[in-house]
Scaffold this active site. Structure first.
Site, PDB file in Angstrom:
ATOM      1  N   GLN A 159      46.064  39.590  48.095  1.00 50.09           N
ATOM      2  CA  GLN A 159      46.297  40.195  46.773  1.00 50.09           C
ATOM      3  C   GLN A 159      46.538  41.702  46.863  1.00 50.09           C
ATOM      4  O   GLN A 159      46.207  42.328  47.870  1.00 50.09           O
ATOM      5  CB  GLN A 159      45.082  39.963  45.883  1.00 50.09           C
ATOM      6  CG  GLN A 159      44.857  38.540  45.446  1.00 50.09           C
ATOM      7  CD  GLN A 159      43.665  38.469  44.494  1.00 50.09           C
ATOM      8  OE1 GLN A 159      42.666  37.869  44.815  1.00 50.09           O
ATOM      9  NE2 GLN A 159      43.777  39.100  43.332  1.00 50.09           N
ATOM     10  N   HIS A 160      47.078  42.240  45.792  1.00 50.62           N
ATOM     11  CA  HIS A 160      47.116  43.683  45.477  1.00 50.62           C
ATOM     12  C   HIS A 160      48.092  44.551  46.257  1.00 50.62           C
ATOM     13  O   HIS A 160      48.395  45.662  45.819  1.00 50.62           O
ATOM     14  CB  HIS A 160      45.734  44.341  45.644  1.00 50.62           C
ATOM     15  CG  HIS A 160      44.590  43.651  44.980  1.00 50.62           C
ATOM     16  ND1 HIS A 160      44.487  43.529  43.616  1.00 50.62           N
ATOM     17  CD2 HIS A 160      43.487  43.042  45.501  1.00 50.62           C
ATOM     18  CE1 HIS A 160      43.361  42.884  43.326  1.00 50.62           C
ATOM     19  NE2 HIS A 160      42.747  42.572  44.448  1.00 50.62           N
TER      20      HIS A 160
ATOM     21  N   ASP B 214      45.902  34.946  47.375  1.00 50.68           N
ATOM     22  CA  ASP B 214      45.189  34.023  48.279  1.00 50.68           C
ATOM     23  C   ASP B 214      43.935  33.419  47.646  1.00 50.68           C
ATOM     24  O   ASP B 214      43.648  32.232  47.853  1.00 50.68           O
ATOM     25  CB  ASP B 214      44.893  34.666  49.647  1.00 50.68           C
ATOM     26  CG  ASP B 214      44.120  35.977  49.584  1.00 50.68           C
ATOM     27  OD1 ASP B 214      43.762  36.435  48.479  1.00 50.68           O
ATOM     28  OD2 ASP B 214      43.877  36.550  50.661  1.00 50.68           O
TER      29      ASP B 214
HETATM   30  O1  LIG Z   1      41.467  42.085  47.449  1.00 55.23           O
HETATM   31  C1  LIG Z   1      41.109  40.913  47.526  1.00 55.23           C
HETATM   32  C2  LIG Z   1      40.669  40.184  46.312  1.00 55.23           C
HETATM   33  O2  LIG Z   1      40.686  40.963  45.141  1.00 55.23           O
HETATM   34  C3  LIG Z   1      41.110  40.239  48.853  1.00 55.23           C
HETATM   35  O3  LIG Z   1      40.428  39.023  48.821  1.00 55.23           O
HETATM   36  C4  LIG Z   1      42.545  40.086  49.349  1.00 55.23           C
HETATM   37  O4  LIG Z   1      43.209  39.093  48.595  1.00 55.23           O
HETATM   38  C5  LIG Z   1      42.618  39.868  50.845  1.00 55.23           C
HETATM   39  O5  LIG Z   1      42.118  38.660  51.255  1.00 55.23           O
HETATM   40  P1  LIG Z   1      41.883  38.163  52.771  1.00 55.23           P
HETATM   41  O6  LIG Z   1      43.049  38.554  53.571  1.00 55.23           O
HETATM   42  O7  LIG Z   1      40.579  38.711  53.236  1.00 55.23           O
HETATM   43  O8  LIG Z   1      41.801  36.665  52.622  1.00 55.23           O
END
Ligand SMILES: O=C(CO)[C@@H](O)[C@H](O)COP(=O)(O)O
Ligand SMILES: Nc1ncnc2c1ncn2[C@@H]1O[C@H](COP(=O)(O)OP(=O)(O)O)[C@@H](O)[C@H]1O
Length: 476
Positions: free
Chosen positions: A78-79, A231
């Site tokens: 995300q983000h 994700d």
């Molecule tokens: O920033 C967040 C949720 O807000 C994280 O959960 C990212 O989405 C990255 O996820 P992973 O790579 O650790 O699965």
């Protein structure tokens, strides 16, 4: 008719891309592929989106079904701020969710609108993780780069657009930008950070088709492509999650979330009010330091990650990347309470405890934010790379005091993406596909009494260490 039966789901996450080829009828995993990503070290956290594209090709080829799958979908971390030029090439590396340099811009946004007002508009009070803060950081620190940007994407949108030629996204991942609300893009937030809404993708409704795979791509030309999602939203789909069922994900990030029926708006900022990839909500709390940070700590003390010992009173706050929950973006790792008889194994166990503490503390807030009652008897679903570790499982059992269910299926984000792809072919909701595939089934570990002494020791250290941890992040 192999092309009718198989779908591919992709998880383009922080450390790697993982792809699964899945039998549409049974959910059986027919092939898997994986390719690693590089993430920058130092003050920021950046990755080259072109590398994600190459990793996607390698991972889907690894499934053995890339030229035969009928449909696919891409979920992603995300983000992340992906900035493209007129040729669709990255203007600079993507700024990732765990890049804390944008903390001052997040604070500035909250001050400009008021935290409660931003939570009301966008579901969340932004932290450094949010894309809105990242764009504001880019404008402030690299104005020439920002001026060259003709398209702004999230990681999964970028990959979906490369495959299909369509500039689209979904409500789940859009809800992590900080500029999306129930009425679409928030024009006031966009104006405040100087981002032209014309640079953004169209938000498609749940269950929509993003497009078809174009010619010359790493997947079969003409295959259907679903919208994809963030994700965490994809893992919720992949588990076939129903409202009120809590999930703890142990990856690079730690996340705790549940599907909610009411729209969250936590003015304290602990719970992010994300949308899910269907029509509901996904209140979530996220830490920056989880399985990866604990592994780094294991390397520092020269121990295997399973080589933990109980006892002692040492406390570790493993905030190697700064922290988001609690919101201490400039924080660093801290060890307190060392004695002559503290062992390396106890230090390592304390790192696990310190990483799990904030996630478990946020669990009930997450449920309430989505309009659900905390149900302490409901087993906690444990997923992500760390869920495979015995030391992680024991830590979560001991600090939660609840039963823990570890799904036998491993890559739940990629499975959720696969379910989204399958839903395009069958017309079912994606979470119903996952329930039909029985993806959440797995061993239930019986609860043990909660270790309140350890939780209290960490809470107290955190409170007393605030002056050391409330410092600005390094970098611009
Ligand atoms: O920033 C967040 C949720 O807000 C994280 O959960 C990212 O989405 C990255 O996820 P992973 O790579 O650790 O699965
Ligand atoms: N068997 C295991 N036991 C404990 N931890 C593990 C195991 N396998 C992977 N991990 C941890 O999981 C992390 C990767 O988690 P994953 O959810 O795949 O990451 P991402 O954040 O990229 O999605 C690794 O950095 C490692 O710390």
């Amino acid at each position: 008719m192999a092309a009718q039966r198989v779908v591919i789901g992709v998880d383009s996450s922080t450390q790697s891309t993982k792809a699964l080829a899945v039998d549409l009828e049974t959910g059986a995993v027919l092939g898997e592929g994986r390719a690693a990503h590089a993430v920058s070290a130092g003050a920021g956290r950046e990755s080259d989106p072109e590398q994600w594209w190459r990793a996607l090709a390698e991972a889907v080829a690894g499934t053995g079904w890339a030229d035969r799958a009928a449909a696919c979908s891409i979920a992603g971390q995300q983000h992340g701020l992906v900035t493209l030029d007129t040729a669709g090439r990255p203007v600079r590396p993507a700024l990732l969710w765990n890049d804390v340099r944008s903390a001052p811009q997040a604070t500035g946004l909250a001050a400009a609108f008021g935290a409660a007002e931003l939570a009301r508009r966008t579901g969340s009070v932004p932290t450094a993780a949010f894309t809105s803060a990242k764009w504001a950081w880019l404008r402030a620190n690299e104005p020439a780069a920002a001026d060259r940007v003709t398209a702004v994407r999230l990681p999964h949108d970028f990959l979906t657009e490369r495959l299909t030629g369509e500039a689209v996204t979904d409500r789940g991942d859009a809800s992590g930008t900080g500029w999306w609300g129930p009425d679409g893009y928030d024009q006031d937030v966009l104006a405040r950070i100087g981002l032209d809404p014309g640079l953004l993708p169209q938000v498609l409704p749940p269950g929509a088709r993003a497009g078809l795979v174009r010619g010359g791509m790493p997947l079969r030309e003409g295959a259907l492509v679903a919208t994809g999602t963030g994700d965490n939203m994809a893992a919720a789909l992949g588990l076939g999650l129903t409202p009120g069922r809590p999930v703890l994900s142990l990856g690079t990030s730690g996340t705790v979330y549940a599907v909610g029926r009411t729209r969250p708006a936590d003015p304290t900022g602990t719970v992010a009010g994300f949308a899910d990839a269907l029509g509901g909500w996904l209140p979530l709390a996220c830490t920056l330091n989880c399985a990866l940070a604990v592994d780094r700590f294991a390397a520092l003390v020269g121990r295997d990650r399973e080589d933990v010992e109980g006892g002692g009173t040492v406390v570790v706050l493993p905030y190697l990347d700064g922290e988001r929950t609690p919101d201490l973006p400039g924080a660093s790792g801290l060890v307190h309470g060392l004695r002559h008889d503290t062992t390396p194994g106890q230090l390592l166990q304390a790192a696990y405890d310190g990483a799990a503490h904030a996630l478990l503390a946020a669990l009930d807030d997450v449920l309430r934010a989505g309009g659900e009652n905390p149900a302490p008897d409901e087993p906690l679903l444990l997923i992500g790379g760390g869920a495979r570790g015995a030391a992680w499982q024991r830590t979560v059992l001991r600090l939660s005091g609840r039963a823990v269910q570890v799904p036998a299926a491993r890559e739940l984000v990629a499975l959720g993406a696969a379910a989204q792809a399958a839903a395009l072919l069958t017309g079912e909701p994606a979470d119903a596909v996952a329930r039909r595939w029985r993806t959440a089934e797995g061993r239930v570990l019986e609860p043990v009494p909660r270790d309140d002494d350890t939780l209290e020791r960490i809470t107290s250290t955190l409170r007393r260490a605030r002056a050391l941890q409330e410092v600005p992040p390094e970098g611009r």
